[in-house]
Design an enzyme around this catalytic site. Structure first.
Site, PDB file in Angstrom:
ATOM      1  CG  HIS A  93      33.642  55.558  40.449  1.00 15.22           C
ATOM      2  ND1 HIS A  93      34.206  54.326  40.283  1.00 15.22           N
ATOM      3  CD2 HIS A  93      32.349  55.445  40.032  1.00 15.22           C
ATOM      4  CE1 HIS A  93      33.296  53.486  39.789  1.00 15.22           C
ATOM      5  NE2 HIS A  93      32.162  54.150  39.638  1.00 15.22           N
ATOM      6  CD  GLU A  96      37.134  55.475  42.004  1.00 13.90           C
ATOM      7  OE1 GLU A  96      37.577  55.356  40.851  1.00 13.90           O
ATOM      8  OE2 GLU A  96      36.239  54.757  42.477  1.00 13.90           O
ATOM      9  CG  HIS A 222      37.930  53.119  38.198  1.00  7.86           C
ATOM     10  ND1 HIS A 222      36.664  53.412  38.623  1.00  7.86           N
ATOM     11  CD2 HIS A 222      37.856  53.000  36.847  1.00  7.86           C
ATOM     12  CE1 HIS A 222      35.850  53.469  37.575  1.00  7.86           C
ATOM     13  NE2 HIS A 222      36.544  53.222  36.487  1.00  7.86           N
ATOM     14  CD  GLU A 292      39.520  49.804  40.951  1.00 12.30           C
ATOM     15  OE1 GLU A 292      39.698  50.876  41.597  1.00 12.30           O
ATOM     16  OE2 GLU A 292      38.405  49.402  40.580  1.00 12.30           O
TER      17      GLU A 292
HETATM   18  O1  0X9 Z   1      33.240  49.119  40.803  1.00  9.42           O
HETATM   19  C1  0X9 Z   1      33.870  49.721  39.921  1.00  9.42           C
HETATM   20  O2  0X9 Z   1      33.329  50.400  39.069  1.00  9.42           O
HETATM   21  C2  0X9 Z   1      35.392  49.605  39.888  1.00  9.42           C
HETATM   22  N1  0X9 Z   1      35.933  49.666  41.220  1.00  9.42           N
HETATM   23  S1  0X9 Z   1      35.832  51.066  42.065  1.00  9.42           S
HETATM   24  O3  0X9 Z   1      36.240  50.781  43.423  1.00  9.42           O
HETATM   25  N2  0X9 Z   1      36.851  52.101  41.480  1.00  9.42           N
HETATM   26  O4  0X9 Z   1      34.526  51.591  41.969  1.00  9.42           O
HETATM   27  C3  0X9 Z   1      35.771  48.274  39.291  1.00  9.42           C
HETATM   28  C4  0X9 Z   1      35.344  48.121  37.864  1.00  9.42           C
HETATM   29  C5  0X9 Z   1      35.898  46.888  37.217  1.00  9.42           C
HETATM   30  N3  0X9 Z   1      35.273  45.786  37.812  1.00  9.42           N
HETATM   31  C6  0X9 Z   1      35.587  44.484  37.535  1.00  9.42           C
HETATM   32  N4  0X9 Z   1      36.510  44.207  36.647  1.00  9.42           N
HETATM   33  N5  0X9 Z   1      34.899  43.549  38.157  1.00  9.42           N
HETATM   34 ZN    ZN Z   2      36.078  53.711  40.527  1.00  9.57          ZN
END
Ligand code: 0X9
Ligand code: ZN
Length: 609
Positions: A93, A96, A222, A292
């Site tokens: 992303h 980030e 992330h 994250e």
């Molecule tokens: O939505 C995403 O791709 C990730 N969060 S972000 O805010 N960086 O976009 C999370 C991905 C992992 N998701 C789960 N484990 N549910």
């Molecule tokens: Zn992300």
């Protein structure tokens, strides 16, 4: 005139001083780098750490930007396929940025500590670490461009309808397109693209990962929210091997918290299908995590935290990364997969016609009595080895049994716990015991065969997969509840599960036969319409019978008999390993049939030759 002379002198001074200080100069993490500054710091690593760091281009983004990886290893210029590989990826992303800074921070820290931290050096020497700090260079450039958008998330795909971008973390090929936190609408922030791996950025990382011989763990950085996530992402249900992943997550969260007191959480409030770590665990059972990073909360601004957060975020994430490298690079406590297992991973490989070693025959897992009568309680013995030279405390040993025709991984959703113990393993290793009630009846294929799997876990040495041949922490042993006597014929059932005609090949391994014992595999009955038979061949201790042709879905019963010499004494026994494979009649790979089985053959009083 004076001014120009002065400038010359200053420049000259800079020229004289720069080479030495530039080499020693650490990366400045006091501010977010621009993409150009980031690139120049990345490219400086091989010069600063010669022989240890290398930068390679692994592919190209949609708009033609190079996607680069820093490789960190001893003999960095050579590919060492026998070593394990570890992959860290950041910036799925675009906005980030702290994930990219953290990936570079970790790279620099590992390189700097290599010369002073003997354990880290040993692990890195035993591994090839690949860090891809900018997976989405087109998006990164757009977030840094005054005419762009600092809060852009996706890549820069022109969707052809006035919208741009695909969410690269919805583009992976496991559960791709499932509308679970993933959108089919081009305008959405979570748009999944036109197909799995439609985006070159995701395909480049997939192809790079697949090109590695021995990838052990993936971390996909992330931001933000201060979480440490594990699969599944596409559902809130637990994946197979959840407890293996959860142990690592808990260990890593503790390692992060120990630095600055930030305790990352284990869960997120939404699902996301087509996410990277689901692909690695779902398709390959390679442990994969999504940290994250900082900050803990905030709106959009959370993607652009104060630059003062970069260093503490990097600092707290180094120990978790180091711990994963140690899981991947070391073998502290372990169990053998077969008698010749040295702990190297994988302990066996598929050669095209069979496994190089019977990894389902751990000599460190056995029962007393050895002969299994269904429904009885036996004593399961497990020998745990220790490679460190010092006692290892708090070693968790978990034993399970399962139907090997359903899943041959430990733990899985279908394994049943036999027992679990926390033990100390002295340098010489130790054997523990636990009671096991032998399963009754037959497995899902109608056979009296079961598999016991053991998983050894220590906070400094965790299994990174549920598959025995790929982890020294996991070992399995197949058991049969049928004991055949030497005068009986074994009927081995094999089914062609392919969608093309295939020739059946049955391989009998007589490794453990006593002198004078012989395995007999009758020539399969001829079937004129289906071509000639190729018969029986003997290679060393292997006896292979080929020639029986099976239509898709068709089964065959292959009789196998053990002949014992006249002098054999009633009660003597031997184990006979039987392995089946299918050879497709159209060009294609040979396919193994299950994992083979070991029969115990005993001499009874009515034996004859
Ligand atoms: O939505 C995403 O791709 C990730 N969060 S972000 O805010 N960086 O976009 C999370 C991905 C992992 N998701 C789960 N484990 N549910
Ligand atoms: Zn992300």
């Amino acid at each position: 005139m004076i001014e120009s002379t002065m400038r010359f002198l200053i420049n000259l001074g800079v020229c004289l001083i720069t080479p030495a200080t530039a080499l020693a100069q650490d990366i400045n993490f006091g501010a977010f780098h621009t993409p150009a500054q980031f690139e120049s710091e990345l490219m400086r690593l091989p010069t600063r750490f010669p022989g240890l760091a290398q930068v390679i281009t692994i592919g190209t983004s949609l708009l033609g930007a190079p996607i680069k990886a820093v490789k960190i290893s001893d003999n960095v210029a050579a590919d060492e396929p026998a070593e394990g590989d570890v992959l860290f990826v950041a910036l799925h992303h675009a906005r980030e940025w702290i994930s990219t800074e953290t990936a570079l921070f970790i790279a620099e820290q590992l390189l700097k500590r290599y010369s002073t931290d003997a354990q880290l050096k040993a692990d890195i020497d035993n591994l090839q670490l690949w860090i891809i700090p900018v997976m989405n260079p087109d998006g990164y450039a757009y977030t840094a461009n005054a005419a762009g958008d600092r809060y852009w998330r996706k890549n820069r795909r022109n969707n052809g309808d006035g919208t741009f971008g695909v969410d690269l973390n919805r583009n992976w090929g496991y559960q791709w397109g499932l509308l679970s936190g993933s959108s089919a609408s081009t305008v959405d922030e979570t748009y999944h693209g036109t197909g799995a791996f439609s985006e070159p950025e995701a395909a480049v990382i997939r192809d790079f990962a697949n090109s590695r011989n021995n990838l052990k763990v993936l971390v996909s950085f992330h931001s933000f929210s201060e979480l440490y996530l594990r699969p599944w992402s596409y559902t809130t249900a637990d994946p197979p091997g959840e407890s293996t992943l959860a142990s690592i997550v808990q260990r890593n969260i503790a390692a992060i918290a120990a630095v600055h007191g930030h305790t990352y959480s284990q869960t997120i409030w939404y699902t996301s299908a087509g996410e990277a770590t689901d692909y690695f665990w779902g398709e390959k059972r390679i442990a994969a995590f999504t940290p994250e990073l900082r900050p803990a909360g905030g709106g959009l601004g959370g993607f652009a935290p104060p630059a003062s957060e970069i260093v503490p975020t990097g600092e707290e994430n180094v120990p978790a990364a180091v711990a994963l490298l140690h899981d991947a690079g070391s073998r502290e406590v372990w169990i053998r997969d077969h008698a010749g297992d040295t702990g190297a991973e994988p302990s066996a490989v598929w050669t095209g016609s069979g496994w190089s070693a019977a990894f389902w025959e751990s000599p460190d897992i056995w029962t007393v009595p050895a002969t299994l009568t269904e429904g009885t309680s036996v004593t399961l013995n497990i020998r745990v080895l220790n490679n460190t030279g010092a006692a290892m405390t708090n070693v968790n040993v978990a034993a399970y049994w399962t139907d090997p025709r359903i899943a041959l991984e430990f733990p899985s959703l279908t394994t049943t716990v036999i027992g679990q113990q926390t033990i100390t393993v002295p340098p010489a290793g130790t054997t523990i015991t636990m009671p096991w009630t032998v399963p009754t009846g037959t497995n899902s294929w109608g056979e009296r065969h079961w598999c016991v799997g053991v998983v050894v876990t220590h906070s400094r040495d965790m299994p990174l997969t549920t598959q025995a041949e790929r982890s020294s922490n996991v070992a399995i042993k197949n058991f049969s509840t049928t004991v055949v006597t030497a005068s009986q014929t074994l009927l081995v059932e094999a089914t062609n599960f392919l969608n093309v005609d295939a020739e059946l090949r049955v391989v009998v391994d007589s490794l453990r036969l006593l002198p004078g014992w012989r395995v007999v595999v009758p020539r399969p009955a001829p079937r004129e319409a289906r071509g000639p038979l190729s018969g029986i061949e003997r290679k060393g201790r292997l006896l292979a019978a080929t020639g029986q042709l099976l239509r898709p879905g068709e089964s065959a019963l292959v009789p196998v008999r053990v002949e014992v010499p006249r002098g054999a004494v009633a009660g003597q026994s031997a184990d006979v390993r039987i392995q089946g494979a299918l050879l497709p009649l159209v060009p294609g790979r040979r396919q193994v049939l299950g994992n083979g089985f070991t029969y115990r053959v005993v001499v009874d009083s009515t034996r004859r030759r």
